[in-house]
Design a protein around this motif. Structure first.
Motif: not given
Length: 186
Positions: A8-15
């Motif tokens: 999910x972090x990669x998908x939403x670009x959660x730095x």
């Protein structure tokens, strides 16, 4: 955190979480690449490419990771680096010619490798615990003597036979899956 959180972090670009992925995984990737004719810059490039390819794949299709995210990422990086080494091995150096590598082709190859790896991991999961253990040791490039010390088998010959039978069973499971024929045809 689990694999779904990282995906999910990669998908939403959660730095913030992507930074945690770097902190948790980069050291092992860097060590692998340094031990296999690479530099720190190569490790950084491969790690970045792997994260990018996973993110691109997430946008194309919704998929789940049935193993640990760390193991999945390590496998993607390892495959990228091996492909890079093979590409360089077959490349003729000519300073006057500039090579163009198609980003689309590279992504397609990575996607194909990920699909093959997923099929392999899924079928590996269908083996007996004993076969999984023996093959994990074998695939970690331990010698038969080293495997003998980590198992309860009586000799290296018995281990060789067991590895052979387990690999044969794994191969049968993979080849009997319809996805194998599709992947092999590409």
């Amino acid at each position: 955190m689990d694999g779904k959180t990282f995906l999910k972090a990669l998908e939403t670009n959660n730095s913030k979480i992507i930074n945690q992925i770097y902190q948790k995984n980069f050291f092992s990737i860097k060590n692998f690449i340094l031990q296999n004719k690479g530099s720190i810059e190569d490790a950084e490039d491969v790690f970045q490419k792997a994260l990018l390819q996973i993110a691109v794949r997430l946008k194309r299709e919704n998929f789940e990771i049935n193993t640990s995210f760390d193991g999945f990422l390590y496998t993607v990086c390892r495959n990228l680096w091996r492909r890079e080494l093979n590409k360089n091995k077959n490349r003729v150096t000519n300073n006057e010619v500039v090579e163009r590598v198609s980003e689309e082709r590279e992504n397609a190859e990575a996607y194909l490798e990920i699909k093959k790896q997923e099929l392999f991991i899924e079928k590996m999961g269908k083996l007996s615990e004993n076969c999984k253990h023996i093959l994990n040791l074998f695939f970690a490039k331990l010698s038969y003597a080293e495997i003998l010390t980590k198992t309860e088998y009586s000799s290296e010959t018995v281990i060789r036979q067991r590895v052979f039978k387990c690999k044969k069973k794994l191969t049968e499971l993979i080849k009997s899956d319809t996805r194998y024929l599709k992947l092999a045809a590409i």
